[in-house]
Write a protein that holds these residues in place. Structure first.
Motif, PDB file in Angstrom:
ATOM      1  N   THR A  84       4.541   7.787   6.565  1.00 53.27           N
ATOM      2  CA  THR A  84       5.801   7.178   6.173  1.00 53.27           C
ATOM      3  C   THR A  84       5.769   6.959   4.616  1.00 53.27           C
ATOM      4  N   PRO A  85       6.298   7.748   3.665  1.00 49.26           N
ATOM      5  CA  PRO A  85       5.869   7.667   2.307  1.00 49.26           C
ATOM      6  C   PRO A  85       6.440   6.197   1.710  1.00 49.26           C
ATOM      7  N   SER A  86       7.415   5.610   2.528  1.00 44.35           N
ATOM      8  CA  SER A  86       8.010   4.571   2.062  1.00 44.35           C
ATOM      9  C   SER A  86       7.363   3.367   2.099  1.00 44.35           C
ATOM     10  N   LEU A  87       6.359   3.207   2.944  1.00 40.27           N
ATOM     11  CA  LEU A  87       5.389   2.189   3.318  1.00 40.27           C
ATOM     12  C   LEU A  87       4.174   2.096   2.664  1.00 40.27           C
ATOM     13  N   LEU A  88       3.853   3.338   1.922  1.00 37.58           N
ATOM     14  CA  LEU A  88       2.786   3.554   1.087  1.00 37.58           C
ATOM     15  C   LEU A  88       2.721   2.977  -0.195  1.00 37.58           C
ATOM     16  N   ALA A  89       3.791   2.812  -0.954  1.00 37.61           N
ATOM     17  CA  ALA A  89       4.263   2.311  -2.282  1.00 37.61           C
ATOM     18  C   ALA A  89       3.533   0.892  -2.482  1.00 37.61           C
ATOM     19  N   ASP A  90       3.773   0.118  -1.480  1.00 40.65           N
ATOM     20  CA  ASP A  90       3.179  -1.380  -1.722  1.00 40.65           C
ATOM     21  C   ASP A  90       1.865  -1.243  -1.098  1.00 40.65           C
ATOM     22  N   ALA A  91       1.568  -0.245  -0.567  1.00 42.08           N
ATOM     23  CA  ALA A  91       0.086  -0.590   0.099  1.00 42.08           C
ATOM     24  C   ALA A  91      -0.991   0.072  -0.836  1.00 42.08           C
ATOM     25  N   SER A  92      -0.724   0.650  -1.653  1.00 47.27           N
ATOM     26  CA  SER A  92      -1.743   1.399  -2.660  1.00 47.27           C
ATOM     27  C   SER A  92      -2.732   0.345  -3.285  1.00 47.27           C
ATOM     28  N   SER A  93      -3.791   0.851  -3.452  1.00 42.30           N
ATOM     29  CA  SER A  93      -4.975  -0.156  -4.016  1.00 42.30           C
ATOM     30  C   SER A  93      -4.644  -0.333  -5.333  1.00 42.30           C
ATOM     31  N   GLY A  94      -3.689   0.019  -6.121  1.00 38.01           N
ATOM     32  CA  GLY A  94      -3.301  -0.432  -7.355  1.00 38.01           C
ATOM     33  C   GLY A  94      -2.232  -1.401  -7.568  1.00 38.01           C
ATOM     34  N   ALA A  95      -1.730  -1.814  -6.186  1.00 35.07           N
ATOM     35  CA  ALA A  95      -0.406  -2.925  -5.927  1.00 35.07           C
ATOM     36  C   ALA A  95      -1.327  -4.101  -6.488  1.00 35.07           C
ATOM     37  N   LYS A  96      -0.528  -5.068  -7.087  1.00 31.21           N
ATOM     38  CA  LYS A  96      -1.023  -6.030  -7.795  1.00 31.21           C
ATOM     39  C   LYS A  96      -0.866  -7.380  -6.575  1.00 31.21           C
ATOM     40  N   LYS A  97      -0.047  -7.125  -5.713  1.00 29.24           N
ATOM     41  CA  LYS A  97       0.295  -8.457  -4.839  1.00 29.24           C
ATOM     42  C   LYS A  97      -1.055  -8.547  -3.928  1.00 29.24           C
ATOM     43  N   ASN A  98      -1.548  -9.756  -3.566  1.00 30.29           N
ATOM     44  CA  ASN A  98      -2.472  -9.919  -2.881  1.00 30.29           C
ATOM     45  C   ASN A  98      -1.879 -10.776  -1.596  1.00 30.29           C
ATOM     46  N   ILE A  99      -2.130  -9.997  -0.330  1.00 30.42           N
ATOM     47  CA  ILE A  99      -1.530 -10.552   0.669  1.00 30.42           C
ATOM     48  C   ILE A  99      -2.411 -11.677   1.282  1.00 30.42           C
ATOM     49  N   PHE A 100      -3.765 -11.787   0.633  1.00 35.99           N
ATOM     50  CA  PHE A 100      -4.700 -12.634   1.398  1.00 35.99           C
ATOM     51  C   PHE A 100      -4.162 -14.130   0.832  1.00 35.99           C
ATOM     52  N   LYS A 101      -3.459 -14.226  -0.018  1.00 39.82           N
ATOM     53  CA  LYS A 101      -3.144 -15.552  -0.602  1.00 39.82           C
ATOM     54  C   LYS A 101      -2.058 -16.220   0.121  1.00 39.82           C
ATOM     55  N   GLN A 102      -1.325 -15.492   1.261  1.00 37.74           N
ATOM     56  CA  GLN A 102      -0.591 -16.013   2.065  1.00 37.74           C
ATOM     57  C   GLN A 102      -1.105 -16.876   3.120  1.00 37.74           C
TER      58      GLN A 102
END
Length: 217
Positions: free
Chosen positions: A186-204
């Motif tokens: 599902t391409p639309s889900l991969l944009a935010d999931a790439s290793s280059g994404a700056k978001k860190n979900i572990f901070k949640q």
């Protein structure tokens, strides 16, 4: 799906050692086996666990679809008193696993009465992949929900579907593997999931003192 486990979210400096970071969410009534499924998948062990307080999560590295994946799997409390606490954890999830207990009919009916509505309210990814999981098939003699009913629910709500047993391991890995492969497709889900994404979900972090004291059975 080859895999390795990790409970630490710390990461050494340098390029990430994964292609995508997926956020997965486990939801469903208290006692259906969400934490037991997670423990079986990440540590290949089974325990009778006390109910989760708030939210817990585990990390697992897997290889699937020719990609290295880092899975951050969030385990939410099923009790109503934690519902507002866990609602924010739907944000950004690429995959949501709805779990019910095949021996307790109310846990199945609550999927449409409560949990599917929560996904509609709180999920931020329009194309988020949903997986319906009927747990505890090792208790076949106590079954209260037929497999046919599960298939029909999954068809109505557009979910993947499997029955499994955290206790005996049956289909546990397949649940996560099918979900992950569908996300990869599902391409639309991969944009935010790439290793280059700056978001860190572990901070949640859970609002209440690392609300990870227990794990839902």
């Amino acid at each position: 799906m080859a895999s390795s486990s990790s409970s630490s979210s710390s990461q050494a400096q340098g390029p990430p050692d994964f292609d995508y970071l997926f956020k997965l969410l486990l939801i469903g009534d208290s006692g259906v086996g969400k934490s037991s499924l997670l423990l079986r998948f990440t540590a290949d062990s089974f325990e009778d666990l006390s109910p989760t307080i708030g939210v817990d999560f585990k990390v697992k590295m897997v290889n699937a679809g020719g990609k290295k994946l880092k899975l951050a799997i969030w385990d939410t409390a099923g009790q109503e008193r934690f519902r507002t606490l866990t609602s924010s954890y739907y944000r950004g999830a690429q995959g949501i696993i709805m779990v019910y207990d095949v021996t307790r009919r109310e846990t199945f009916t609550n999927l449409s009465d409560i949990w599917a509505k929560e996904i509609d309210l709180y999920s931020t990814n329009q194309d988020c992949i949903k997986m319906l999981v009927g747990n505890k098939v090792d208790k076949e003699s106590e079954r209260a929900v037929t497999k046919k009913e599960g298939i029909e629910f999954a068809r109505e709500y557009g979910c993947l579907f499997l029955e499994c047993s955290a206790k005996t391991k049956v289909n546990v890995e397949q649940c996560f593997e099918e979900l992950v492969l569908k996300i990869l497709d599902t391409p639309s889900l991969l944009a935010d999931a790439s290793s280059g994404a700056k978001k860190n979900i572990f901070k949640q972090k859970p609002p209440e003192a690392d609300a990870a004291a227990g794990s839902c059975c």
